[in-house]
Write a protein that holds these residues in place. Structure first.
Motif, PDB file in Angstrom:
ATOM      1  N   ARG A 144       1.032  -1.709   0.018  1.00  0.00           N
ATOM      2  CA  ARG A 144       0.261  -0.132  -0.235  1.00  0.00           C
ATOM      3  C   ARG A 144       1.077   1.622  -0.082  1.00  0.00           C
ATOM      4  NH1 ARG A 144      -5.097   1.277   0.782  1.00  0.00           N
ATOM      5  NH2 ARG A 144      -5.714  -0.533   1.286  1.00  0.00           N
ATOM      6  N   PRO A 145       0.600   2.043  -1.226  1.00  0.00           N
ATOM      7  CA  PRO A 145       1.583   3.094  -0.859  1.00  0.00           C
ATOM      8  C   PRO A 145       1.415   4.279   0.377  1.00  0.00           C
ATOM      9  CG  PRO A 145       0.399   2.909  -3.252  1.00  0.00           C
ATOM     10  CD  PRO A 145      -0.402   2.700  -2.215  1.00  0.00           C
ATOM     11  N   GLY A 146       2.248   4.697   0.795  1.00  0.00           N
ATOM     12  CA  GLY A 146       2.369   5.434   2.052  1.00  0.00           C
ATOM     13  C   GLY A 146       1.778   6.962   1.297  1.00  0.00           C
ATOM     14  N   THR A 162       1.259   8.668  10.429  1.00  0.00           N
ATOM     15  CA  THR A 162       1.439   7.428   9.589  1.00  0.00           C
ATOM     16  C   THR A 162       0.863   6.309  10.025  1.00  0.00           C
ATOM     17  OG1 THR A 162       3.404   7.774   9.797  1.00  0.00           O
ATOM     18  CG2 THR A 162       2.631  10.023   8.443  1.00  0.00           C
ATOM     19  N   ALA A 163       1.630   5.594  10.671  1.00  0.00           N
ATOM     20  CA  ALA A 163       1.068   4.093  10.682  1.00  0.00           C
ATOM     21  C   ALA A 163      -0.824   3.911  11.314  1.00  0.00           C
ATOM     22  CB  ALA A 163       1.994   3.781  12.421  1.00  0.00           C
ATOM     23  N   ALA A 164      -0.585   5.004  12.064  1.00  0.00           N
ATOM     24  CA  ALA A 164      -2.661   5.147  12.499  1.00  0.00           C
ATOM     25  C   ALA A 164      -3.673   4.949  11.304  1.00  0.00           C
ATOM     26  CB  ALA A 164      -3.078   6.333  13.441  1.00  0.00           C
ATOM     27  N   TRP A 165      -2.953   5.856  10.357  1.00  0.00           N
ATOM     28  CA  TRP A 165      -3.720   6.197   8.872  1.00  0.00           C
ATOM     29  C   TRP A 165      -3.391   5.253   8.214  1.00  0.00           C
ATOM     30  CZ3 TRP A 165      -7.206   8.554   6.626  1.00  0.00           C
ATOM     31  CH2 TRP A 165      -7.477   8.731   5.262  1.00  0.00           C
ATOM     32  N   GLN A 166      -2.297   4.244   8.395  1.00  0.00           N
ATOM     33  CA  GLN A 166      -2.329   3.041   7.057  1.00  0.00           C
ATOM     34  C   GLN A 166      -3.354   1.696   7.977  1.00  0.00           C
ATOM     35  OE1 GLN A 166      -0.327   2.526   4.951  1.00  0.00           O
ATOM     36  NE2 GLN A 166       0.605   4.186   4.570  1.00  0.00           N
ATOM     37  N   THR A 167      -3.202   1.798   9.183  1.00  0.00           N
ATOM     38  CA  THR A 167      -4.012   1.367   9.800  1.00  0.00           C
ATOM     39  C   THR A 167      -5.481   0.824   9.501  1.00  0.00           C
ATOM     40  OG1 THR A 167      -2.418   1.012  11.402  1.00  0.00           O
ATOM     41  CG2 THR A 167      -4.299   0.053  12.155  1.00  0.00           C
ATOM     42  N   TRP A 168      -5.683   2.478   9.315  1.00  0.00           N
ATOM     43  CA  TRP A 168      -7.162   2.906   9.412  1.00  0.00           C
ATOM     44  C   TRP A 168      -7.296   2.539   7.902  1.00  0.00           C
ATOM     45  CZ3 TRP A 168     -11.614   3.213  10.930  1.00  0.00           C
ATOM     46  CH2 TRP A 168     -12.458   3.735  10.539  1.00  0.00           C
ATOM     47  N   SER A 220       1.844  -0.924   4.504  1.00  0.00           N
ATOM     48  CA  SER A 220       2.716  -0.129   3.997  1.00  0.00           C
ATOM     49  C   SER A 220       4.384  -0.046   3.356  1.00  0.00           C
ATOM     50  CB  SER A 220       2.976   1.594   4.699  1.00  0.00           C
ATOM     51  OG  SER A 220       3.998   1.157   5.407  1.00  0.00           O
ATOM     52  N   ASP A 221       4.545   1.159   2.001  1.00  0.00           N
ATOM     53  CA  ASP A 221       5.950   0.523   1.284  1.00  0.00           C
ATOM     54  C   ASP A 221       7.261   0.111   1.751  1.00  0.00           C
ATOM     55  OD1 ASP A 221       5.377   3.065   1.045  1.00  0.00           O
ATOM     56  OD2 ASP A 221       5.684   3.692  -0.822  1.00  0.00           O
ATOM     57  N   GLU A 222       7.163   1.318   2.507  1.00  0.00           N
ATOM     58  CA  GLU A 222       8.526   2.211   3.725  1.00  0.00           C
ATOM     59  C   GLU A 222       8.825   0.685   4.248  1.00  0.00           C
ATOM     60  OE1 GLU A 222       4.981   4.728   5.198  1.00  0.00           O
ATOM     61  OE2 GLU A 222       5.914   4.305   3.369  1.00  0.00           O
ATOM     62  N   ARG A 223       7.288   0.336   4.408  1.00  0.00           N
ATOM     63  CA  ARG A 223       8.011  -0.525   6.026  1.00  0.00           C
ATOM     64  C   ARG A 223       8.269  -2.438   5.147  1.00  0.00           C
ATOM     65  NH1 ARG A 223       8.763   1.284  10.727  1.00  0.00           N
ATOM     66  NH2 ARG A 223       7.334   1.982  11.408  1.00  0.00           N
ATOM     67  N   LEU A 224       7.358  -2.360   4.045  1.00  0.00           N
ATOM     68  CA  LEU A 224       7.592  -3.965   2.896  1.00  0.00           C
ATOM     69  C   LEU A 224       9.331  -3.797   3.085  1.00  0.00           C
ATOM     70  CD1 LEU A 224       4.694  -4.800   1.485  1.00  0.00           C
ATOM     71  CD2 LEU A 224       5.084  -5.368   3.896  1.00  0.00           C
ATOM     72  N   ARG A 225       9.522  -2.601   2.186  1.00  0.00           N
ATOM     73  CA  ARG A 225      10.818  -2.577   2.349  1.00  0.00           C
ATOM     74  C   ARG A 225      12.113  -3.055   3.113  1.00  0.00           C
ATOM     75  NH1 ARG A 225       9.220   1.700  -0.874  1.00  0.00           N
ATOM     76  NH2 ARG A 225      10.549   3.264   0.839  1.00  0.00           N
ATOM     77  N   ALA A 226      11.293  -1.574   4.434  1.00  0.00           N
ATOM     78  CA  ALA A 226      12.418  -1.894   5.283  1.00  0.00           C
ATOM     79  C   ALA A 226      12.240  -3.611   5.872  1.00  0.00           C
ATOM     80  CB  ALA A 226      11.792  -1.019   6.475  1.00  0.00           C
ATOM     81  N   ARG A 227      11.661  -3.701   5.712  1.00  0.00           N
ATOM     82  CA  ARG A 227      11.761  -5.531   6.462  1.00  0.00           C
ATOM     83  C   ARG A 227      12.198  -6.281   5.229  1.00  0.00           C
ATOM     84  NH1 ARG A 227       5.033  -4.508   7.684  1.00  0.00           N
ATOM     85  NH2 ARG A 227       5.800  -3.624   9.856  1.00  0.00           N
ATOM     86  N   TRP A 228      11.838  -6.231   4.116  1.00  0.00           N
ATOM     87  CA  TRP A 228      12.593  -7.005   3.189  1.00  0.00           C
ATOM     88  C   TRP A 228      14.130  -6.823   2.823  1.00  0.00           C
ATOM     89  CZ3 TRP A 228      10.915  -9.835  -1.596  1.00  0.00           C
ATOM     90  CH2 TRP A 228      11.579 -10.166  -1.878  1.00  0.00           C
ATOM     91  N   SER A 229      14.259  -5.971   3.356  1.00  0.00           N
ATOM     92  CA  SER A 229      16.742  -5.087   3.607  1.00  0.00           C
ATOM     93  C   SER A 229      16.739  -5.881   4.696  1.00  0.00           C
ATOM     94  CB  SER A 229      15.997  -3.467   3.314  1.00  0.00           C
ATOM     95  OG  SER A 229      17.952  -3.124   3.440  1.00  0.00           O
ATOM     96  N   THR A 230      15.927  -5.779   5.594  1.00  0.00           N
ATOM     97  CA  THR A 230      17.132  -6.588   6.880  1.00  0.00           C
ATOM     98  C   THR A 230      17.104  -7.588   7.112  1.00  0.00           C
ATOM     99  OG1 THR A 230      15.486  -4.593   8.608  1.00  0.00           O
ATOM    100  CG2 THR A 230      15.925  -6.316   9.427  1.00  0.00           C
ATOM    101  N   GLY A 231      15.804  -8.720   6.240  1.00  0.00           N
ATOM    102  CA  GLY A 231      15.815  -9.612   6.587  1.00  0.00           C
ATOM    103  C   GLY A 231      17.268  -9.984   5.505  1.00  0.00           C
ATOM    104  N   LEU A 232      16.977  -9.067   3.758  1.00  0.00           N
ATOM    105  CA  LEU A 232      18.517  -9.715   3.521  1.00  0.00           C
ATOM    106  C   LEU A 232      19.854  -9.916   3.964  1.00  0.00           C
ATOM    107  CD1 LEU A 232      20.059 -10.196   0.562  1.00  0.00           C
ATOM    108  CD2 LEU A 232      19.291  -7.709   0.493  1.00  0.00           C
ATOM    109  N   LYS A 233      19.585  -8.339   4.721  1.00  0.00           N
ATOM    110  CA  LYS A 233      20.154  -8.259   5.924  1.00  0.00           C
ATOM    111  C   LYS A 233      20.693  -8.991   6.931  1.00  0.00           C
ATOM    112  CE  LYS A 233      20.863  -4.710   9.299  1.00  0.00           C
ATOM    113  NZ  LYS A 233      20.571  -3.911   9.719  1.00  0.00           N
ATOM    114  N   ASP A 234      20.234  -9.307   7.127  1.00  0.00           N
ATOM    115  CA  ASP A 234      20.630 -10.626   8.297  1.00  0.00           C
ATOM    116  C   ASP A 234      20.349 -11.926   8.291  1.00  0.00           C
ATOM    117  OD1 ASP A 234      19.354  -9.106  10.488  1.00  0.00           O
ATOM    118  OD2 ASP A 234      17.974  -9.619  10.954  1.00  0.00           O
TER     119      ASP A 234
END
Length: 367
Positions: A73-75, A86-92, A324-338
């Motif tokens: 979902r676009p941020g 922004t987190a509350a808006w994404q959840t809503w 949200s796009d920023e969260r999914l990118r951050a999680r993917w990047s963290t998984g790759l780094k770990d």
């Protein structure tokens, strides 16, 4: 009898939008040429596992990226930092509009708690978009060919018992409905009817399906990458918001550290039985009662590589539906780094101590 070669297994926990971390970790393993022989998944872990098993090795990361791009979902704005608003808006937005390619609201009637409805309608959201996404991105004929073993975990609504859908059990032909059953978490999603039975998300029974691997009757040497999305050992909360987040962590971590300890002791005991058996004289070893006891042992050795996604700054108890796009990118990047950090260490390559049958490795270096 010749010893079978070691198998590589991926075990994926459930966790909704947090599953992008698993996808990033898979990218690291693919880069290191460590493809799976067996995939075991629950909920979003089942979706990730099906995307891997249902694609040729060269296309697996591409399929994962296609799925996660589709459910993004676009941020609000790429220039706005993550904050409670922004987190509350994404959840809503997720709660009221659903997620593209995944699920959509059923309508106001679904929120009438006393309305009688068929089982496939007993959920707030309709997952028909997910069925279409899976049919497009997953080759179920490839899964049926069972070159890579796939086991998906669900729970039988009627009996409350764990159900395993396995493409090598001889009678299950895995399709989109089996993947969706593994991810049908109530009350958001309705049970999925397969034949005469209905199934919910396997995370209701156990969100960490490691037992499926460790209880497997084949008893093979195994390198198991277990990728968890809920951290059982975070700091104590100081606010109500943190308390709700911590409660969810503990609930969905499914007592995995306790289970790991139990299985480690059991596997070491199996190994000890075999070592003791080799020291017995022929007459004692031939005694039927002794032979029965020694049969409980095994020589197989298991390396568990345990990775846990740590919560990102600013995340709350709704983070598993934050697509949200920023969260999914951050999680993917963290998984790759770990994943790359763990591969650099490769603790499973260390020599074994003779008495050990199982070792557990994490990013902090515990063995």
């Amino acid at each position: 009898m010749a010893r079978r070669p070691p198998q590589t297994v991926y075990v994926f926990q459930g966790g909704g939008a947090l599953g992008a971390y698993q996808a990033g970790f898979v990218e690291a393993l693919e880069d290191a040429s460590l493809p799976p022989d067996w995939l075991v998944g629950t909920s979003i872990g089942a979706i990730n596992a099906a995307l891997i098993a249902g694609n040729a090795p060269a296309d697996r990361v591409k399929a994962l990226r296609s799925f996660w791009d589709r459910v993004t979902r676009p941020g609000l704005s790429p220039h706005l930092p993550a904050n409670p608003f922004t987190a509350a808006w994404q959840t809503w937005q997720t709660l009221t509009s659903g997620i593209p390619g995944f699920f959509k609201p059923r309508g106001p009637q679904a929120w009438d708690m006393n309305r009688r409805a068929p089982l496939p309608e007993l959920g707030f959201y309709d997952t028909a978009p997910l069925a279409a996404t899976l049919r497009e991105l997953v080759d179920f004929e490839r899964i049926a060919a069972a070159e890579t073993r796939l086991t998906l975990c669900a729970v039988n609504v009627r009996s409350g018992e764990l159900a395993l859908f396995d493409n090598r059990d001889g009678h299950t032909r895995i399709g989109p409905e089996h993947v969706m059953a593994s991810g049908a978490l109530p009350p958001g999603f309705a049970p999925v009817q397969i034949g005469k039975e209905a199934f919910w998300d396997g995370g209701i029974y156990s969100n960490t399906p490691l037992d499926v691997v460790l209880d497997d009757s084949e008893r093979r040497d195994t390198l198991c990458f277990m990728v968890d999305l809920w951290d059982a050992s975070e700091a104590a909360p100081h606010t109500m918001a943190q308390a709700l987040t911590r409660y969810k962590d503990i609930q969905y971590a499914s007592r995995i550290l306790e289970h790991l300890g139990d299985h480690e002791r059991l596997q070491n005991l199996r190994r000890a039985l075999r070592l003791i058996g080799r020291k017995l004289d022929e007459q004692t070893a031939a005694d039927p009662a002794v032979k029965e006891l020694l049969a409980l042992g095994c020589d197989s050795r298991i390396d568990i590589v345990h990775l846990v996604m740590r919560a990102l700054p600013g995340e709350d108890s709704w983070r598993d539906i934050d697509f949200s796009d920023e969260r999914l990118r951050a999680r993917w990047s963290t998984g790759l780094k770990d994943g790359r950090r763990m591969l650099d260490r490769a603790p499973w390559k260390q020599p074994w101590r003779d008495r050990l049958g199982m070792r557990v490795h994490d990013l902090e270096g515990a063995v």
